[in-house]
Motif scaffolding. Structure first.
Motif, mmCIF file in Angstrom:
data_model
loop_
_atom_site.group_PDB
_atom_site.id
_atom_site.type_symbol
_atom_site.label_atom_id
_atom_site.label_comp_id
_atom_site.label_asym_id
_atom_site.label_seq_id
_atom_site.Cartn_x
_atom_site.Cartn_y
_atom_site.Cartn_z
ATOM 1 N N GLY A 57 -12.693 8.515 4.216
ATOM 2 C CA GLY A 57 -11.579 9.459 3.788
ATOM 3 C C GLY A 57 -10.395 9.116 3.392
ATOM 4 O O GLY A 57 -9.489 9.638 3.384
ATOM 5 N N ILE A 58 -10.334 7.667 2.826
ATOM 6 C CA ILE A 58 -9.023 7.225 2.231
ATOM 7 C C ILE A 58 -8.688 7.644 1.050
ATOM 8 O O ILE A 58 -9.521 7.930 0.234
ATOM 9 N N SER A 59 -7.260 7.915 0.882
ATOM 10 C CA SER A 59 -6.853 8.350 -0.237
ATOM 11 C C SER A 59 -7.220 7.880 -1.830
ATOM 12 O O SER A 59 -7.565 6.586 -1.787
ATOM 13 N N ALA A 60 -7.289 8.666 -2.624
ATOM 14 C CA ALA A 60 -7.732 8.373 -4.077
ATOM 15 C C ALA A 60 -6.656 7.517 -4.490
ATOM 16 O O ALA A 60 -6.654 6.530 -5.421
ATOM 17 N N SER A 61 -5.361 7.706 -4.240
ATOM 18 C CA SER A 61 -4.071 6.897 -4.475
ATOM 19 C C SER A 61 -4.207 5.421 -3.966
ATOM 20 O O SER A 61 -3.973 4.581 -4.580
ATOM 21 N N TYR A 62 -4.869 5.431 -2.839
ATOM 22 C CA TYR A 62 -5.039 4.044 -2.089
ATOM 23 C C TYR A 62 -6.252 3.200 -3.195
ATOM 24 O O TYR A 62 -6.130 2.185 -3.603
ATOM 25 N N GLN A 63 -7.125 4.077 -3.587
ATOM 26 C CA GLN A 63 -8.207 3.451 -4.372
ATOM 27 C C GLN A 63 -7.502 2.973 -5.518
ATOM 28 O O GLN A 63 -8.105 2.135 -6.307
ATOM 29 N N LYS A 75 -6.738 10.890 -11.274
ATOM 30 C CA LYS A 75 -5.131 11.246 -10.605
ATOM 31 C C LYS A 75 -5.173 12.781 -10.360
ATOM 32 O O LYS A 75 -5.288 13.617 -11.410
ATOM 33 N N GLU A 76 -4.948 13.139 -9.227
ATOM 34 C CA GLU A 76 -4.876 14.477 -8.870
ATOM 35 C C GLU A 76 -3.437 14.898 -9.590
ATOM 36 O O GLU A 76 -2.261 14.400 -9.183
#
Length: 184
Positions: A63-69, A98-99
């Motif tokens: 559940g690590i954020s998309a921004s980290y990805q 990107k959200e």
């Protein structure tokens, strides 16, 4: 080339290209975590399939954020663009979408309440400056007396985000507050 030598080279390369210290730190942290997941592989043995596997097994499952990805993919792309030997195809690495979220915006009344209850003149001045000029915290902290042009009612932001300079308007109320703070 071992992982640490390649990372040292990558760090120096980013620094000489004048990447921000925070970007250098974030990229190195993400890449170090990524490479430690594949201890049996050298950096030049990593493939696109490894990136997909890591994204799924570590980032998505935890559940690590998309921004980290996005940071990881950007760091990997840059890292492998600077390396001679590689099995990875940089052009095929994809960042997640990107959200697009609307920011939480305080009403004028809420901002006024916050400023009214702030008794410390320094804090009140900084909050007012940030709010009125749309400044980032670091930009307000780095502001100098010479950046205030009271004749033209402008403030100069030096080396803001992306190392860019810009001018912003200065309201009479903020100028008055800045003068009061300066006198104190």
């Amino acid at each position: 080339k071992g992982t640490f030598t390649a990372l040292d080279y990558f760090k120096e390369w980013m620094e000489q290209k004048r990447y921000s210290p925070q970007t250098v730190k974030n990229y190195l942290q993400a890449i170090t975590s990524f490479f430690s997941y594949f201890p049996e592989k050298q950096t030049e043995e990593i493939t696109n399939a490894d990136v997909i596997h890591y994204n799924h097994e570590v980032i998505i499952k935890n559940g690590i954020s998309a921004s980290y990805q996005r940071v990881l993919v950007s760091a990997l792309k840059l890292f492998y663009q600077t390396q001679q030997k590689k099995k990875i195809i940089v052009e095929e690495l994809q960042r997640p979408f990107k959200e697009r979220r609307l920011p939480d915006v305080l009403s004028k009344e809420d901002v006024k309440k916050i400023l009214d209850v702030t008794e410390n003149l320094k804090h009140k001045t900084m909050l007012s400056l940030i709010y009125s000029g749309g400044l980032r915290i670091g930009e307000a902290i780095n502001m100098k007396l010479t950046d205030i042009d009271s004749k033209r009612m402008m403030m100069r932001v030096v080396r803001g985000k992306g190392n860019k300079d810009r001018f912003i308007g200065l309201s009479p109320k903020i100028l008055e507050l800045l003068r009061e703070y300066f006198k104190a």
